[in-house]
Design an enzyme around this catalytic site. Structure first.
Site, mmCIF file in Angstrom:
data_model
loop_
_atom_site.group_PDB
_atom_site.id
_atom_site.type_symbol
_atom_site.label_atom_id
_atom_site.label_comp_id
_atom_site.label_asym_id
_atom_site.label_seq_id
_atom_site.Cartn_x
_atom_site.Cartn_y
_atom_site.Cartn_z
ATOM 1 N N GLY A 277 122.357 40.908 45.287
ATOM 2 C CA GLY A 277 123.107 42.121 45.640
ATOM 3 C C GLY A 277 122.320 42.975 46.610
ATOM 4 O O GLY A 277 121.343 42.517 47.203
ATOM 5 N N ASN A 278 122.769 44.192 46.788
ATOM 6 C CA ASN A 278 122.041 45.105 47.675
ATOM 7 C C ASN A 278 122.145 46.526 47.124
ATOM 8 O O ASN A 278 122.821 46.776 46.131
ATOM 9 C CB ASN A 278 122.571 45.015 49.107
ATOM 10 C CG ASN A 278 124.036 45.372 49.193
ATOM 11 O OD1 ASN A 278 124.406 46.530 49.027
ATOM 12 N ND2 ASN A 278 124.878 44.376 49.425
ATOM 13 N N ARG A 279 121.453 47.450 47.790
ATOM 14 C CA ARG A 279 121.289 48.795 47.223
ATOM 15 C C ARG A 279 122.429 49.759 47.555
ATOM 16 O O ARG A 279 122.332 50.945 47.246
ATOM 17 C CB ARG A 279 119.963 49.385 47.718
ATOM 18 C CG ARG A 279 118.759 48.719 47.088
ATOM 19 C CD ARG A 279 117.486 49.289 47.661
ATOM 20 N NE ARG A 279 117.456 50.742 47.604
ATOM 21 C CZ ARG A 279 116.712 51.498 48.378
ATOM 22 N NH1 ARG A 279 115.938 50.947 49.293
ATOM 23 N NH2 ARG A 279 116.730 52.810 48.273
#
Ligand code: CTP
Length: 418
Positions: A223-225
């Site tokens: 995933g990412n932030r």
């Protein structure tokens, strides 16, 4: 002269309500203040009265010396019931700070103070600005109360994130700056503010927000932030300006803004499918989500066990949703992309994406800068078209959202729908 009613409930942020009153009166608004008993433990009515030149109402049982009027109004002959008369003349009613206790009362329609009785009786636009400790704010009870208020059309001004009143604590729950509160009230008031003028009414706006997650196994993902805050700010402002808004939210834990339709997705493939369903009927696409660019070639059906020698993951690229949507766009559709770049020659890279993906505008956000982007409530961006670059200085994401929407309108005016 617009008449603003300010309800102040108990919380350390009550001191910011004083600055709100100063700014609002300086901006030419006529203001009356109502306070709960606990608000008076934090600031005194005298402070507000000194700025306003009007008595503060602290009890629903006492006569209002101004008989429900606002500063500058003529006093009526009769002596009306204070809490009813004061809301009758108000053009907007803001409660700031709105404590957890006051929000709970508003959600259940309790009328036990001057602040809550008048809230019930008020037919003008109503806004609440929650401010409290992050654990109180995030508790399910508070969140359910806020959802109830939103569903009734009450404008909830989301609290900011940062250091809280209790020493050393960080989190969401800070009352936004008084200038931001005033901007929101002005937007609800109408008049010169483009937002209330409904300059997006008649338009269908599709916003994507958050970050996609690509499963590795049933419990892990890539995933990412991205928090979805920028996308949700865009959805909130576009709806407030009259657009019919759908937000496709990839793993966003924020509350859905008032009058916004929400579709939840997890993976890039789901985001893509949801976009392709809704894009054809949209006038404006704001693609602020951060889709994962790669996904595991194989998703394990069972949880991977701790490998003694480590494991390798084979990744395959995901589709570029934005490029595909843009390639399929019809006449009159405005397509806006976002680029979160990390330092270096960010502008050149963003311009490259503008051209490669066939966009009308790209919003560049340099995430190497301290305190902006990702999970922050503030941002600073550059708006880049094929031949222009406009810097938008650091501000709350809702303010940045308005600037992006202003630009979207201008793009549509410059290239009228055929
Ligand atoms: N985007 C998309 N689909 C993807 C990746 C990105 O629709 N699979 C969109 C994003 O929502 C954003 C824009 O494309 O509006 C730019 O995203 P970014 O990640 O910066 O671009 P990439 O093409 O992925 O380029 P890179 O990661 O190589 O910088």
């Amino acid at each position: 002269m617009p008449k603003i009613l300010l309800g102040v409930s108990g919380g350390i942020a009550a001191y910011k309500a004083v600055e709100f009153v100063r700014l609002a009166t300086a901006a030419g608004h006529s203001v009356r203040v109502l306070m709960t008993a606990s608000a008076r433990k934090f600031v005194g009515p005298d402070t507000f009265e000194g700025i306003l030149g009007a008595p503060v109402l602290t009890s629903e049982f006492e006569r209002d010396p101004m008989r429900g009027t606002f500063p500058g109004d003529e006093l009526p002959e009769h002596d009306p019931i204070g809490h009813l008369a004061v809301v009758e003349s108000a053009d907007a009613y803001l409660i700031a700070p709105a404590s957890a206790n006051t929000l709970a009362k508003l959600a259940t329609g309790q009328a036990d103070s001057i602040v809550t009785t008048s809230f019930l009786a008020c037919e003008a636009p109503r806004l609440v600005a929650p401010a409290m400790n992050n654990r109180m704010y995030e508790d399910a009870a508070t969140q359910e109360n806020l959802a109830t208020l939103r569903a009734r059309g009450i404008d909830v001004i989301e609290p900011d994130e940062g250091s809280l009143a209790s020493k050393g604590e960080q989190g969401v729950g800070r009352l936004p700056d008084p200038a931001e509160l005033l901007r929101r009230v002005e937007s609800a008031l109408g008049g010169e503010d483009s937002a209330a003028a409904g300059d997006l009414s008649g338009l269908k706006v599709l916003v994507t927000a958050g970050g996609t997650r690509e499963p590795i196994d049933p419990v892990r993902y890539i995933g990412n932030r991205s928090s979805g805050r920028m996308g949700f700010a865009l959805a909130e402002r576009a709806a407030a300006r009259g657009a019919e808004v759908t937000v496709i939210a990839a793993n966003v834990s924020l509350a859905t803004p008032t009058r916004v339709t929400r579709v939840d997705v997890q993976t890039t493939a789901e985001l893509s499918a949801a976009c392709f369903t809704r894009f054809p009927e949209s006038d404006v696409l704001l693609m602020s989500a951060a889709p994962a660019d790669f996904r595991p070639l194989v998703r394990s059906e069972t949880k991977l066990t701790r490998a003694t020698e480590g494991i390798s993951l084979d990744l395959e690229p995901t589709d570029d949703i934005l490029a595909a949507l843009s390639a399929n766009r019809g006449p009159g559709q405005t397509v806006i992309g976002f680029a979160a770049e990390h330092g270096g020659d960010a502008e050149t890279r963003a311009s490259g994406k503008l051209e490669r993906k066939g966009l009308d505008l790209i919003v560049l956000n340099d995430v190497s800068k301290e305190g902006i982007g990702f999970d922050s409530t503030e941002n600073a961006v550059a708006l880049i078209t094929a031949d222009t670059l406009e810097e938008v200085e650091r501000a709350a994401k809702t303010v940045i959202a308005d600037r992006i929407l202003d630009r979207a309108i201008k793009l549509r005016q410059d290239e009228p729908v055929p």
